[in-house]
Enzyme design. Structure first.
Site, PDB file in Angstrom:
ATOM      1  N   ALA A 104      -3.038 -17.070   3.639  1.00 20.07           N
ATOM      2  CA  ALA A 104      -2.859 -17.615   4.842  1.00 20.07           C
ATOM      3  C   ALA A 104      -1.954 -16.568   5.070  1.00 20.07           C
ATOM      4  O   ALA A 104      -1.017 -16.240   4.443  1.00 20.07           O
ATOM      5  CB  ALA A 104      -2.945 -19.341   4.958  1.00 20.07           C
ATOM      6  N   GLU A 163       0.942 -22.093  -3.232  1.00 22.46           N
ATOM      7  CA  GLU A 163       1.736 -22.504  -2.183  1.00 22.46           C
ATOM      8  C   GLU A 163       2.615 -23.438  -2.384  1.00 22.46           C
ATOM      9  O   GLU A 163       3.953 -23.796  -1.553  1.00 22.46           O
ATOM     10  CB  GLU A 163       0.316 -23.404  -1.191  1.00 22.46           C
TER      11      GLU A 163
END
Ligand code: HXC
Length: 278
Positions: free
Chosen positions: A86, A152
């Site tokens: 992302a 992440e």
């Protein structure tokens, strides 16, 4: 001369930019042009999956879904990156209120609700949301130098588009935990060994191999392929008894199609089946 935002987006931008899409390239491939092809195209950002890009992927999938010619879809990136996740720059200043209130990233789910088979052709980095995007697809082919990871944790967050769920189902608990907790990446070879990908190809042959797989799928009955996909996906949602029950009912349902009749008749008559998707 007054240009509204909508006029810019709908009329002027496509004209100026020379196509319907800004962040992706979309075409039909294969000898019979029956494979929908989506190439993520933000090379400078390693195909970071900004909101606009994922919206366009959704639009392209919508178009392929209703296109009667298309029997399978390939999603790929560049040689260097399938997608590096992302878009961190887009997320950097977001608040909880914006994320929760706006149901941030909910539209990504479109990739996993497509009824036509989708193949991810992964060269280079498939990290974070990039790895999750690949895992939303039905089949993953990897180039020899591909790397998969869920980094992440290194950004102080966790996977948010299925990484903790789909990765765990694909590679098992220990490796998924290790990847999610350390952020370490795995190679294409490790991904193959652990069942995340079904095939490794030389970098320069990856896309054509994925399209070939798409052509094979598209040459079968689209109606029956959708049933097969629905049945396999049910294995992730249902108990064994429920899954077997659904499978049996879908199997029975194939007997309502002319394609099932054609397939078996062609076998008996020793010829190639010609499916009409009905
Ligand atoms: C925004 C990104 C990006 C990302 C790379 N870039 N990844 N921009 N979001 N996810 C940009 C860089 O800022 C840089 O632009 C350009 O792409 C090239 O990247 P470099 O870092 O210079 O390249 P390199 O040194 O080769 O390193 C490649 C890399 C590294 C290892 C892939 O870029 C990296 O670690 N990227 C982030 C990977 C990641 O953490 N992904 C998870 C994101 S979170 P500029 O203009 O600055 O030079 C996520 C959450 C998912 O995905 C939740 C649900 C979807």
């Amino acid at each position: 001369f007054f240009v509204t935002l909508r006029m810019w987006r709908v009329v002027l931008k496509p004209l100026v930019l020379g196509g319907q899409y800004e962040y992706i390239l979309v075409e039909k491939r294969g000898e019979n042009k029956n494979v929908g092809f989506i190439q993520l195209n933000r090379p400078k950002a390693l195909n970071a999956l900004c909101d606009g890009l994922m919206k366009e992927v959704g639009q392209a999938l919508d178009a392929f879904e209703v296109d009667k010619e298309v029997g399978a879809i390939v999603i790929t990136g560049s040689d260097r990156a399938f997608a590096a996740g992302a878009d961190i720059k887009e997320m950097q200043n977001r608040t909880f209120q914006e994320c929760y209130g706006g149901n941030f990233l909910a539209h990504w789910n479109r990739v996993s609700t497509v009824r036509k088979p989708v193949i991810a052709a992964v060269n280079g980095f498939a990290l974070g949301g990039g790895c999750e995007l690949a895992m939303m697809c039905d089949i993953i082919y990897a180039g020899e130098k591909a790397q998969f990871g869920q980094p992440e944790i290194l950004l102080g967050t966790i996977p948010g588009a299925g990484g903790t769920q789909r990765l765990t189902r694909a590679v098992g608990k220990s490796l998924a935990m290790e990847m999610v907790l350390t952020g370490d990446r795995i190679s294409a070879q490790e991904a193959k060994q652990s069942g995340l990908v079904s095939k490794i190809c030389p970098v320069d042959q990856l896309v054509s191999e994925a399209v070939k797989c798409g052509e094979k799928i598209a040459s079968n009955s689209k109606l029956v392929s959708a049933m097969a996909k629905e049945a396999v996906n049910a294995a992730f949602e249902l108990t064994l008894a429920e899954g077997n029950h659904l499978e049996k009912r879908l199997f029975h349902a194939t007997f309502a199609t002319n394609d099932r009749k054609e397939g078996m008749t062609a076998f008996v008559e020793k010829r190639k089946a010609s499916f009409q998707d009905d």
